[in-house]
Design a protein around this motif. Structure first.
Motif, short mmCIF file in Angstrom:
data_model
loop_
_atom_site.label_atom_id
_atom_site.label_comp_id
_atom_site.label_asym_id
_atom_site.label_seq_id
_atom_site.Cartn_x
_atom_site.Cartn_y
_atom_site.Cartn_z
N GLY A 1 123.54 6.68 16.35
CA GLY A 1 122.61 7.78 16.59
C GLY A 1 122.46 8.15 18.05
O GLY A 1 123.31 7.85 18.90
N LEU A 2 121.35 8.81 18.34
CA LEU A 2 121.06 9.37 19.66
C LEU A 2 119.81 8.73 20.25
O LEU A 2 118.83 8.46 19.54
CB LEU A 2 120.80 10.88 19.55
N LEU A 3 119.84 8.51 21.57
CA LEU A 3 118.65 8.10 22.30
C LEU A 3 118.01 9.34 22.90
O LEU A 3 118.66 10.10 23.62
CB LEU A 3 119.01 7.12 23.42
N LEU A 4 116.73 9.56 22.61
CA LEU A 4 116.00 10.72 23.11
C LEU A 4 114.98 10.28 24.15
O LEU A 4 114.25 9.31 23.94
CB LEU A 4 115.27 11.42 21.95
N LEU A 5 114.93 11.01 25.26
CA LEU A 5 114.01 10.69 26.35
C LEU A 5 113.24 11.93 26.78
O LEU A 5 113.83 13.02 26.87
CB LEU A 5 114.77 10.14 27.56
N THR A 6 111.96 11.76 27.06
CA THR A 6 111.16 12.89 27.54
C THR A 6 111.10 12.94 29.06
O THR A 6 110.42 13.80 29.62
CB THR A 6 109.72 12.79 27.00
N SER A 7 111.80 12.05 29.73
CA SER A 7 111.72 11.94 31.18
C SER A 7 113.05 12.31 31.83
O SER A 7 114.05 12.55 31.14
CB SER A 7 111.37 10.50 31.56
N ARG A 8 113.04 12.29 33.17
CA ARG A 8 114.31 12.41 33.87
C ARG A 8 115.13 11.15 33.62
O ARG A 8 114.59 10.11 33.21
CB ARG A 8 114.09 12.60 35.37
N VAL A 9 116.44 11.23 33.88
CA VAL A 9 117.32 10.10 33.62
C VAL A 9 117.74 9.50 34.97
O VAL A 9 118.48 10.11 35.73
CB VAL A 9 118.57 10.53 32.83
#
Length: 290
Positions: free
Chosen positions: A214-222
């Motif tokens: 699957g996918l890793l989702l982030l709400t922040s900068r990387v």
């Protein structure tokens, strides 16, 4: 491994709520109104191994067992959840303690690493060892699952409605794991973006997930740390709402991770290993980044 004590310990107190309502004065268009606002709680969390405190993090007081497990994995203290022999989450007057016990040989390696990184007073972590630790290579990821651009957009669209704490406070980060056909399988929130990802890593280990699917989702900068933690998770694709740093891009490239960022409803940008995501009108064709 246990994530709760068998019975409440004498110093165990109620867990702080993740958010509190506080009074505030609001100024809008020149008018002042009194009212209340929900704000996230920020609690000191001590991570201890074999009775010794390794780190104290400021975090949201939720999913602390997952946080402790994920931190232990992403920091390389253990290589698998089973290597934590016990894990008790205890609320005390000053905050929360995650008390873990690991094998003596692992504790000896942890103690040696801490001694190697200890710098002079006022200097923090100094010397070559600490610099190398900060920019250590991420684990190489071999996940082969490919996704369409529509699946990346659908994954990110599903995240915001599921962020209950952020919906209440508008002040916390989120990290989530998504599989096409299954939807959001795990989601963690925290006042710290690194903490949210550590909680997700811990949840994935606890649930026995195969993140390569699957996918890793982030709400922040990387940043580089987020890529390093994602590599421990083993996910092949990161999708984030904000932009990456240049070091994060170089780290993702070296780790074999596909890095998608600036994900919006109408599209996104892809920076590394585009072969895992089909872009453009011909979803099934090979993708090239200009």
């Amino acid at each position: 491994m246990t994530d709760e004590p068998a019975c409440p310990l004498p110093d165990d107190l109620p867990t702080p709520p993740p958010a509190r309502r506080v009074a505030r004065a609001q100024l809008r268009d020149g008018a002042v109104a009194e009212g209340m606002r929900a704000v996230p709680e920020e609690t000191p969390v001590a991570l201890t191994f074999n009775g010794t405190t390794h780190a104290v993090m400021m975090a949201s007081p939720t999913d602390i067992a997952d946080f402790a497990l994920g931190f232990s994995l992403t920091e390389g203290i253990v290589g698998a959840a089973a290597e934590i022999e016990s894990l008790d989450v205890i609320v005390v007057e000053e905050g929360i303690e995650a008390r873990m016990w690991i094998a003596p040989e692992k504790m000896a390696r942890l103690a040696a690493r801490r001694r190697a990184l200890a710098g002079p007073t006022g200097c923090g972590l100094c010397g070559v060892e600490s610099l190398a630790e900060a920019v250590k290579p991420a684990a190489h990821v071999t996940a082969a699952t490919r996704f369409t651009s529509a699946e990346v957009l659908a994954a990110m669209a599903a995240m915001a409605p599921a962020q209950a704490l952020n919906h209440e406070t508008r002040a916390v980060h989120g990290a989530a794991y998504y599989e096409p056909g299954a939807g959001l399988i795990a989601l963690a929130e925290d006042v710290g973006r690194h903490n949210a990802l550590d909680k997700l890593v811990g949840a994935a280990a606890r649930l026995g997930l195969d993140p390569g699917r699957g996918l890793l989702l982030l709400t922040s900068r990387v940043s580089i740390e987020m890529v390093q933690k994602a590599s421990v998770l083993g996910v092949g694709v990161i999708a984030a709402v904000s932009a990456p740093t240049s070091l994060a891009i170089r780290t993702a490239e070296a780790a074999g991770i596909t890095l998608c960022a600036v994900v919006r409803a109408d599209g996104f940008e892809i920076f590394t290993h585009p072969q895992r995501v089909a872009l453009g009108p011909h979803e099934g064709q090979e993708t090239h980044v200009a």
